[in-house]
Scaffold this motif. Sequence first.
Motif, short mmCIF file in Angstrom:
data_model
loop_
_atom_site.label_atom_id
_atom_site.label_comp_id
_atom_site.label_asym_id
_atom_site.label_seq_id
_atom_site.Cartn_x
_atom_site.Cartn_y
_atom_site.Cartn_z
N ILE A 1 -3.54 -10.08 1.10
CA ILE A 1 -4.54 -8.89 0.86
C ILE A 1 -6.14 -9.47 0.81
O ILE A 1 -7.07 -8.62 1.25
CB ILE A 1 -4.09 -8.06 -0.30
CG1 ILE A 1 -2.63 -7.47 -0.32
CG2 ILE A 1 -5.06 -6.88 -0.62
CD1 ILE A 1 -2.09 -6.97 -1.40
N ASP B 1 2.27 1.84 0.35
CA ASP B 1 1.85 1.05 -0.56
C ASP B 1 3.03 0.55 -1.54
O ASP B 1 2.90 -0.59 -2.09
CB ASP B 1 0.78 1.28 -1.54
CG ASP B 1 -0.64 1.82 -0.73
OD1 ASP B 1 -0.76 1.11 0.27
OD2 ASP B 1 -1.39 2.52 -1.14
N TRP C 1 -3.95 -12.36 -3.67
CA TRP C 1 -3.07 -11.27 -3.92
C TRP C 1 -2.34 -11.11 -2.46
O TRP C 1 -3.04 -11.00 -1.25
CB TRP C 1 -3.81 -9.89 -4.38
CG TRP C 1 -3.75 -9.73 -5.61
CD1 TRP C 1 -4.97 -10.03 -6.44
CD2 TRP C 1 -2.83 -9.44 -6.41
NE1 TRP C 1 -4.65 -9.79 -7.67
CE2 TRP C 1 -3.16 -9.52 -7.98
CE3 TRP C 1 -1.40 -8.97 -6.39
CZ2 TRP C 1 -2.56 -9.20 -9.01
CZ3 TRP C 1 -0.69 -8.82 -7.60
CH2 TRP C 1 -1.39 -8.79 -8.85
N TYR C 2 -1.12 -10.97 -2.32
CA TYR C 2 -0.07 -10.72 -1.43
C TYR C 2 0.47 -9.41 -1.51
O TYR C 2 1.10 -9.19 -2.45
CB TYR C 2 0.56 -11.93 -0.94
CG TYR C 2 -0.23 -13.09 -0.71
CD1 TYR C 2 -0.35 -13.37 0.65
CD2 TYR C 2 -0.50 -13.98 -1.49
CE1 TYR C 2 -1.05 -14.52 1.01
CE2 TYR C 2 -1.04 -15.23 -1.18
CZ TYR C 2 -1.56 -15.55 0.10
OH TYR C 2 -2.06 -16.69 0.47
N ILE C 3 0.96 -8.76 -0.40
CA ILE C 3 1.99 -7.84 -0.49
C ILE C 3 3.21 -8.14 0.53
O ILE C 3 2.80 -8.68 1.55
CB ILE C 3 1.18 -6.52 -0.07
CG1 ILE C 3 2.36 -5.14 -0.06
CG2 ILE C 3 0.87 -6.55 1.51
CD1 ILE C 3 1.46 -3.96 0.24
N TYR D 1 4.12 -6.97 -4.84
CA TYR D 1 3.03 -7.59 -4.73
C TYR D 1 2.86 -8.95 -5.54
O TYR D 1 3.39 -9.32 -6.68
CB TYR D 1 2.03 -6.76 -5.56
CG TYR D 1 1.77 -5.54 -4.61
CD1 TYR D 1 2.42 -4.43 -4.68
CD2 TYR D 1 0.74 -5.51 -3.86
CE1 TYR D 1 2.23 -3.44 -4.06
CE2 TYR D 1 0.34 -4.13 -3.10
CZ TYR D 1 1.18 -3.22 -3.30
OH TYR D 1 0.89 -2.05 -2.32
N TYR E 1 -7.34 -3.85 4.46
CA TYR E 1 -7.06 -3.34 2.93
C TYR E 1 -8.32 -3.17 2.20
O TYR E 1 -8.64 -3.07 0.94
CB TYR E 1 -6.32 -4.67 2.01
CG TYR E 1 -4.80 -4.97 2.81
CD1 TYR E 1 -4.01 -3.90 2.18
CD2 TYR E 1 -4.55 -5.77 3.34
CE1 TYR E 1 -2.57 -4.01 2.52
CE2 TYR E 1 -3.21 -5.81 3.91
CZ TYR E 1 -2.30 -4.88 3.42
OH TYR E 1 -1.07 -5.07 3.85
#
Length: 135
Positions: free
Chosen positions: A65, A106, A53-55, A110, A80
């Motif tokens: 993440i 936040d 998972w990336y943001i 994503y 995180y």
Amino acid sequence: VLLLELIKTCFIKCRAKDKVIQSTGDMIDFEGGSVTLNCTYETTSTVNYYLFWYIQNPSDCPEYILRRDKYEQADTAPEYKGRFNAILDKTMKTIPLTVQNVQLSDSAVYYCALRPTVRITFSQPLQKHLWKNRM
């Protein structure tokens, strides 16, 4: 050069059926709440594979993440840990990302990503083949 093209072609063919599917649209919640982002995956990998998972905030590059793999190894970036979590469900082929205690910061895009492990075996050392092709 020919050998490298062969590797590239095999890699693309091996990964042709590997993909992730994310729900689209905006998720809205109140500060302090909890939100879950869905991601399902498909892979033909019979060995280990990794889900990430990336943001990505506006005008920034995607930021790592967390990572989960087939053998239940887990890694989460220090910034995180605690509020961000994902549990890989190999049966349902999902890896939902849950964000607890949601904060205004936040708000971002994503991304869910998959990296299968592909093994390519050579009968002779790769260096030897490359050396012969250069002569």
